[in-house]
Scaffold this motif. Structure first.
Motif, PDB file in Angstrom:
ATOM      1  N   LYS A  55     -35.624  33.969  27.995  1.00 20.56           N
ATOM      2  CA  LYS A  55     -35.347  33.623  26.611  1.00 20.56           C
ATOM      3  C   LYS A  55     -33.885  33.262  26.449  1.00 20.56           C
ATOM      4  CE  LYS A  55     -38.801  36.692  24.609  1.00 20.56           C
ATOM      5  NZ  LYS A  55     -39.858  35.776  24.796  1.00 20.56           N
ATOM      6  N   ASN A  56     -33.703  32.366  25.528  1.00 20.23           N
ATOM      7  CA  ASN A  56     -32.335  32.105  25.085  1.00 20.23           C
ATOM      8  C   ASN A  56     -32.304  32.390  23.592  1.00 20.23           C
ATOM      9  OD1 ASN A  56     -33.466  29.881  23.785  1.00 20.23           O
ATOM     10  ND2 ASN A  56     -32.978  28.486  25.467  1.00 20.23           N
ATOM     11  N   ALA A  57     -31.216  32.160  22.970  1.00 16.97           N
ATOM     12  CA  ALA A  57     -31.089  32.536  21.553  1.00 16.97           C
ATOM     13  C   ALA A  57     -32.109  31.812  20.680  1.00 16.97           C
ATOM     14  CB  ALA A  57     -29.675  32.250  21.071  1.00 16.97           C
ATOM     15  N   SER A  58     -32.350  30.531  20.925  1.00 16.74           N
ATOM     16  CA  SER A  58     -33.278  29.789  20.054  1.00 16.74           C
ATOM     17  C   SER A  58     -34.726  30.211  20.298  1.00 16.74           C
ATOM     18  CB  SER A  58     -33.110  28.283  20.253  1.00 16.74           C
ATOM     19  OG  SER A  58     -33.458  27.919  21.572  1.00 16.74           O
ATOM     20  N   SER A  59     -35.114  30.474  21.563  1.00 16.84           N
ATOM     21  CA  SER A  59     -36.498  30.883  21.799  1.00 16.84           C
ATOM     22  C   SER A  59     -36.738  32.287  21.242  1.00 16.84           C
ATOM     23  CB  SER A  59     -36.839  30.833  23.289  1.00 16.84           C
ATOM     24  OG  SER A  59     -36.085  31.776  24.009  1.00 16.84           O
ATOM     25  N   LEU A  60     -35.732  33.148  21.314  1.00 22.79           N
ATOM     26  CA  LEU A  60     -35.859  34.479  20.726  1.00 22.79           C
ATOM     27  C   LEU A  60     -35.992  34.373  19.209  1.00 22.79           C
ATOM     28  CD1 LEU A  60     -35.870  37.494  21.310  1.00 22.79           C
ATOM     29  CD2 LEU A  60     -33.389  37.482  21.083  1.00 22.79           C
ATOM     30  N   GLU A  61     -35.249  33.467  18.625  1.00 21.02           N
ATOM     31  CA  GLU A  61     -35.340  33.253  17.173  1.00 21.02           C
ATOM     32  C   GLU A  61     -36.728  32.725  16.806  1.00 21.02           C
ATOM     33  OE1 GLU A  61     -33.188  30.636  13.660  1.00 21.02           O
ATOM     34  OE2 GLU A  61     -32.281  30.725  15.644  1.00 21.02           O
ATOM     35  N   ASP A  62     -37.263  31.822  17.626  1.00 18.04           N
ATOM     36  CA  ASP A  62     -38.613  31.306  17.377  1.00 18.04           C
ATOM     37  C   ASP A  62     -39.659  32.421  17.458  1.00 18.04           C
ATOM     38  OD1 ASP A  62     -37.570  28.781  17.067  1.00 18.04           O
ATOM     39  OD2 ASP A  62     -38.060  28.124  19.117  1.00 18.04           O
ATOM     40  N   ASP A  63     -39.495  33.297  18.457  1.00 17.39           N
ATOM     41  CA  ASP A  63     -40.427  34.420  18.580  1.00 17.39           C
ATOM     42  C   ASP A  63     -40.359  35.330  17.355  1.00 17.39           C
ATOM     43  OD1 ASP A  63     -41.254  33.507  21.014  1.00 17.39           O
ATOM     44  OD2 ASP A  63     -40.148  34.993  22.198  1.00 17.39           O
ATOM     45  N   MET A  64     -39.167  35.626  16.906  1.00 18.41           N
ATOM     46  CA  MET A  64     -39.013  36.488  15.733  1.00 18.41           C
ATOM     47  C   MET A  64     -39.586  35.809  14.493  1.00 18.41           C
ATOM     48  SD  MET A  64     -35.276  38.129  16.437  1.00 18.41           S
ATOM     49  CE  MET A  64     -35.316  39.329  15.139  1.00 18.41           C
ATOM     50  N   HIS A  65     -39.363  34.506  14.362  1.00 20.35           N
ATOM     51  CA  HIS A  65     -39.917  33.767  13.233  1.00 20.35           C
ATOM     52  C   HIS A  65     -41.450  33.818  13.276  1.00 20.35           C
ATOM     53  CE1 HIS A  65     -40.084  30.846  10.018  1.00 20.35           C
ATOM     54  NE2 HIS A  65     -40.873  30.080  10.753  1.00 20.35           N
ATOM     55  N   GLY A  66     -42.023  33.683  14.474  1.00 16.69           N
ATOM     56  CA  GLY A  66     -43.477  33.765  14.628  1.00 16.69           C
ATOM     57  C   GLY A  66     -44.006  35.127  14.223  1.00 16.69           C
ATOM     58  N   LEU A  67     -43.268  36.177  14.584  1.00 13.11           N
ATOM     59  CA  LEU A  67     -43.694  37.526  14.206  1.00 13.11           C
ATOM     60  C   LEU A  67     -43.658  37.717  12.694  1.00 13.11           C
ATOM     61  CD1 LEU A  67     -41.924  39.655  16.969  1.00 13.11           C
ATOM     62  CD2 LEU A  67     -44.368  39.221  16.721  1.00 13.11           C
ATOM     63  N   PHE A  68     -42.634  37.176  12.051  1.00 13.27           N
ATOM     64  CA  PHE A  68     -42.561  37.285  10.591  1.00 13.27           C
ATOM     65  C   PHE A  68     -43.698  36.519   9.927  1.00 13.27           C
ATOM     66  CE2 PHE A  68     -37.936  38.336  11.160  1.00 13.27           C
ATOM     67  CZ  PHE A  68     -38.024  39.605  10.621  1.00 13.27           C
ATOM     68  N   GLU A  69     -44.046  35.361  10.472  1.00 14.82           N
ATOM     69  CA  GLU A  69     -45.173  34.592   9.929  1.00 14.82           C
ATOM     70  C   GLU A  69     -46.481  35.366  10.101  1.00 14.82           C
ATOM     71  OE1 GLU A  69     -45.157  31.791   8.121  1.00 14.82           O
ATOM     72  OE2 GLU A  69     -42.968  31.934   8.204  1.00 14.82           O
ATOM     73  N   ASP A  70     -46.645  36.002  11.263  1.00 16.96           N
ATOM     74  CA  ASP A  70     -47.843  36.813  11.499  1.00 16.96           C
ATOM     75  C   ASP A  70     -47.901  37.973  10.507  1.00 16.96           C
ATOM     76  OD1 ASP A  70     -48.520  35.163  13.565  1.00 16.96           O
ATOM     77  OD2 ASP A  70     -47.874  36.536  15.163  1.00 16.96           O
ATOM     78  N   MET A  71     -46.759  38.605  10.250  1.00 16.99           N
ATOM     79  CA  MET A  71     -46.732  39.713   9.292  1.00 16.99           C
ATOM     80  C   MET A  71     -47.094  39.232   7.893  1.00 16.99           C
ATOM     81  SD  MET A  71     -43.578  42.156  10.639  1.00 16.99           S
ATOM     82  CE  MET A  71     -42.856  42.162   9.061  1.00 16.99           C
ATOM     83  N   LYS A  72     -46.607  38.045   7.504  1.00 18.86           N
ATOM     84  CA  LYS A  72     -46.963  37.505   6.192  1.00 18.86           C
ATOM     85  C   LYS A  72     -48.467  37.255   6.111  1.00 18.86           C
ATOM     86  CE  LYS A  72     -42.595  35.136   5.230  1.00 18.86           C
ATOM     87  NZ  LYS A  72     -41.951  33.821   5.104  1.00 18.86           N
ATOM     88  N   LEU A  73     -49.039  36.712   7.187  1.00 19.84           N
ATOM     89  CA  LEU A  73     -50.474  36.439   7.224  1.00 19.84           C
ATOM     90  C   LEU A  73     -51.276  37.742   7.136  1.00 19.84           C
ATOM     91  CD1 LEU A  73     -52.734  34.324   7.616  1.00 19.84           C
ATOM     92  CD2 LEU A  73     -52.514  34.720  10.067  1.00 19.84           C
ATOM     93  N   LEU A  74     -50.847  38.758   7.878  1.00 20.23           N
ATOM     94  CA  LEU A  74     -51.534  40.044   7.826  1.00 20.23           C
ATOM     95  C   LEU A  74     -51.448  40.665   6.443  1.00 20.23           C
ATOM     96  CD1 LEU A  74     -50.474  41.591  11.258  1.00 20.23           C
ATOM     97  CD2 LEU A  74     -52.744  40.800  10.589  1.00 20.23           C
ATOM     98  N   LYS A  75     -50.285  40.563   5.803  1.00 18.78           N
ATOM     99  CA  LYS A  75     -50.122  41.110   4.454  1.00 18.78           C
ATOM    100  C   LYS A  75     -51.025  40.370   3.466  1.00 18.78           C
ATOM    101  CE  LYS A  75     -46.594  42.324   1.041  1.00 18.78           C
ATOM    102  NZ  LYS A  75     -47.483  42.246  -0.048  1.00 18.78           N
TER     103      LYS A  75
END
Length: 172
Positions: A55-75
């Motif tokens: 991972k680099n900084a941008s791929s880590l940011e993409d992963d975190m963004h994906g997790l937040f989107e998943d959390m929004k979907l679950l909510k």
């Protein structure tokens, strides 16, 4: 052995051997602390490397963004499920949840208890009683409406018994 420096700082009467032993003890303690810190650092570095592997900084940011989107979907799904459950509970109030049945012989000459009274009630004790009387000439069925556990038409003994059985059963 007297030293001018030790005398100048006020330690002229202390043997230099004691001072050396004290310095060696302090150095050993510092070495032990250094080793403990190096072990902890190595563990943290391994965990960090495992976390950052590939991972680099941008791929880590993409992963975190994906997790937040998943959390929004679950909510959103959880909120929808809560609304659906409320609707189901509301609809369940109107379904028949309590029943009582009493079988009996309508006429003494008939055997086998072929007549029955069936009470079907919802959560608010609204529903009906179905009374089926079996005789040698045929079978006759009657219904009586029940509102809040009461009937506007007088009930027979078997109908009253079936109603009481149904009302004793609570919806769970």
């Amino acid at each position: 052995m007297n030293s001018d420096f030790l005398t100048m700082i006020g330690l002229g009467g202390i043997d230099i051997g004691y001072i050396l032993v004290g310095i060696v003890a302090v150095i050993l303690i510092l070495l032990i602390l250094l080793i403990v810190l190096l072990v902890k650092y190595t563990k943290i570095k391994k965990r960090y490397d495992k976390f950052m592997r590939g991972k680099n900084a941008s791929s880590l940011e993409d992963d975190m963004h994906g997790l937040f989107e998943d959390m929004k979907l679950l909510k959103a799904n959880a909120d929808k499920n809560k609304k659906d459950i409320r609707v189901l509970y509301k609809n369940m109030e109107k379904t028949f949840q309590k029943l009582g049945i009493v079988k009996y012989d309508a006429f003494n000459q008939m055997g086998g208890q072929l007549s029955f009274s069936l009470a079907l009630l919802d959560e608010n004790d609204n529903g009906f009683i179905l009374n089926s009387v079996h005789s040698s000439e045929g079978c006759y069925s009657y219904t009586k409406q029940i509102k809040n556990g009461k009937s506007a038409i007088s009930l027979g003994a078997e109908e009253e018994q079936a109603l009481n059985i149904a009302m004793e059963r609570s919806s769970k």
